[in-house]
Motif scaffolding. Sequence first.
Motif, mmCIF file in Angstrom:
data_model
loop_
_atom_site.group_PDB
_atom_site.id
_atom_site.type_symbol
_atom_site.label_atom_id
_atom_site.label_comp_id
_atom_site.label_asym_id
_atom_site.label_seq_id
_atom_site.Cartn_x
_atom_site.Cartn_y
_atom_site.Cartn_z
ATOM 1 N N GLY A 61 -80.514 83.898 -69.270
ATOM 2 C CA GLY A 61 -80.792 85.015 -68.375
ATOM 3 C C GLY A 61 -80.069 84.984 -67.053
ATOM 4 O O GLY A 61 -80.406 85.731 -66.137
ATOM 5 N N VAL A 62 -79.058 84.117 -66.925
ATOM 6 C CA VAL A 62 -78.276 84.026 -65.690
ATOM 7 C C VAL A 62 -77.029 84.902 -65.824
ATOM 8 O O VAL A 62 -76.308 84.819 -66.820
ATOM 9 N N GLU A 63 -76.767 85.715 -64.833
ATOM 10 C CA GLU A 63 -75.610 86.616 -64.851
ATOM 11 C C GLU A 63 -74.327 85.843 -64.583
ATOM 12 O O GLU A 63 -74.226 85.102 -63.605
ATOM 13 N N VAL A 64 -73.338 86.010 -65.447
ATOM 14 C CA VAL A 64 -72.040 85.349 -65.309
ATOM 15 C C VAL A 64 -70.946 86.398 -65.472
ATOM 16 O O VAL A 64 -71.061 87.290 -66.307
ATOM 17 N N LEU A 65 -69.892 86.281 -64.672
ATOM 18 C CA LEU A 65 -68.723 87.152 -64.817
ATOM 19 C C LEU A 65 -67.500 86.295 -65.116
ATOM 20 O O LEU A 65 -67.172 85.382 -64.353
ATOM 21 N N TYR A 66 -66.834 86.599 -66.224
ATOM 22 C CA TYR A 66 -65.597 85.906 -66.580
ATOM 23 C C TYR A 66 -64.422 86.660 -65.967
ATOM 24 O O TYR A 66 -64.214 87.842 -66.236
ATOM 25 N N ALA A 67 -63.644 85.972 -65.122
ATOM 26 C CA ALA A 67 -62.537 86.606 -64.411
ATOM 27 C C ALA A 67 -61.247 85.832 -64.659
ATOM 28 O O ALA A 67 -60.914 84.905 -63.903
ATOM 29 N N PRO A 68 -60.499 86.167 -65.711
ATOM 30 C CA PRO A 68 -59.201 85.520 -65.936
ATOM 31 C C PRO A 68 -58.235 85.922 -64.823
ATOM 32 O O PRO A 68 -57.962 87.108 -64.638
ATOM 33 N N PHE A 69 -57.713 84.956 -64.097
ATOM 34 C CA PHE A 69 -56.954 85.213 -62.878
ATOM 35 C C PHE A 69 -55.785 86.165 -63.096
ATOM 36 O O PHE A 69 -55.637 87.162 -62.375
ATOM 37 N N VAL A 70 -54.943 85.887 -64.084
ATOM 38 C CA VAL A 70 -53.736 86.688 -64.285
ATOM 39 C C VAL A 70 -54.099 88.144 -64.560
ATOM 40 O O VAL A 70 -53.528 89.068 -63.969
ATOM 41 N N GLN A 71 -55.060 88.359 -65.423
ATOM 42 C CA GLN A 71 -55.455 89.726 -65.767
ATOM 43 C C GLN A 71 -56.070 90.444 -64.573
ATOM 44 O O GLN A 71 -55.760 91.620 -64.314
#
Length: 271
Positions: free
Chosen positions: A152-162
């Motif tokens: 239930g923890v919010e996570v955001l995946y942020a690939p740097f190049v993209q």
Amino acid sequence: MREKAQKYRESQKSTLVDGTTPQYKCNECRDEDGYFVKRPVKQTVKGELVEVMMDHWHICDCVAKRKNQEQTDALFQSSKITWAFQKRTFDSFDLSYLADPVRAAYRKARTYHSRFADIRTTPNNGICLLGKPGSGKTHLLTAISNALLSEGVEVLYAPFVQCIEEMKNDMHKEEINKARIEKMQKVEVLFIDDLFKPPNTPSAYEIRKMYEVINYRYMEQMPIMISSERKISELVDIDEALGSRINEMCRDFRVELDGGRELNYRMREGA
């Protein structure tokens, strides 16, 4: 006779007119979200307080479970973690034929997840896996992400190049980029993958945007996870303020994977 009649009524409830047995997602409530149960209640009968059995609608446990699953599904969807990456777990991380530094990174990642609830509001609530490409850095941080999302923890995946390419393409769309930055700043847990990926030298624009994000999370003591092929000394050389903040946030959970091809997780036998 009474027992036979009861069994007959029950059999009729579980059989359709065509003779087939219905399939329910929840056999407890038969997808009705609840069921009636007998419950004792106090009633006044002829001036006397007596206890009688009354039908009471009981909300089935499946309602809460379904709601939790819907919330978890929504978290995974907003995390930007692809379906393929959602399968990356600690259990699917193959420790066969791997060098000690990779095993150390695995242990550090598992420890970070197990201690997350205790450290998430402390200054040292980040984790960074740095160094050799192909050494399983992304897999391990994704495993943490998937475990936290399931809890239930919010996570955001942020690939740097993209992320940087998208922001550069929308430079003239100030509101869109502002929303992107704010999302990265304020999400519960941010996972930046391949920060300042070599061989290109980071531009002033790239450094500034990453500083906006990382400094905000540093000041607010918000958890961050970072993978990068660059070691902490290289990050400090790129921008001392940014690199030193990463070092401080990840001090207790920083692993630098230094070595040759033996560290390459993707080159393991059977991969």
